[in-house]
Design a protein around this motif. Structure first.
Motif, short mmCIF file in Angstrom:
data_model
loop_
_atom_site.label_atom_id
_atom_site.label_comp_id
_atom_site.label_asym_id
_atom_site.label_seq_id
_atom_site.Cartn_x
_atom_site.Cartn_y
_atom_site.Cartn_z
N UNK A 55 0.84 -1.20 0.00
CA UNK A 55 0.00 0.00 0.00
C UNK A 55 0.88 1.25 0.00
N UNK A 56 1.91 1.28 0.84
CA UNK A 56 2.81 2.44 0.89
C UNK A 56 3.51 2.64 -0.45
N UNK A 57 3.95 1.55 -1.05
CA UNK A 57 4.60 1.64 -2.36
C UNK A 57 3.64 2.22 -3.39
N UNK A 58 2.41 1.74 -3.42
CA UNK A 58 1.44 2.21 -4.40
C UNK A 58 1.08 3.68 -4.18
N UNK A 59 1.03 4.11 -2.93
CA UNK A 59 0.78 5.53 -2.63
C UNK A 59 1.90 6.40 -3.19
N UNK A 60 3.13 5.97 -2.98
CA UNK A 60 4.27 6.74 -3.48
C UNK A 60 4.31 6.73 -5.00
N UNK A 61 3.99 5.61 -5.59
CA UNK A 61 3.96 5.51 -7.04
C UNK A 61 2.91 6.45 -7.61
N UNK A 62 1.74 6.47 -7.02
CA UNK A 62 0.67 7.35 -7.49
C UNK A 62 1.08 8.82 -7.36
N UNK A 63 1.69 9.18 -6.22
CA UNK A 63 2.12 10.56 -6.02
C UNK A 63 3.17 10.95 -7.06
#
Length: 68
Positions: free
Chosen positions: A35-43
């Motif tokens: 989830x943290x990885x996907x949040x950073x990727x989206x940002x």
């Protein structure tokens, strides 16, 4: 023997000894990381320059400086 079957048999031996609770806790940690990885990727995808500027200090502090 199919590749899927071989992969199933070659699992980490420690995993067999884990209790159900330990397996769930491990899965929870992995999902949180995802989830943290996907949040950073989206940002990053939304605005790469802002993301990189925000995290600039972290990257510079980890880089090696030349020895003089």
């Amino acid at each position: 023997m199919s590749n899927k079957h071989k992969a199933k048999n070659n699992k980490n031996p420690e995993e067999k000894e884990m209790t159900n609770e330990q397996k769930l806790l491990r899965e929870n940690v992995l999902l949180r990381l995802e989830v943290e990885y996907l949040k950073k990727l989206r940002a990053f995808q939304m605005d790469p320059e802002v993301y990189l500027e925000k995290h600039k200090q972290r990257y510079h502090s980890n880089s090696k400086k030349p020895l003089n």
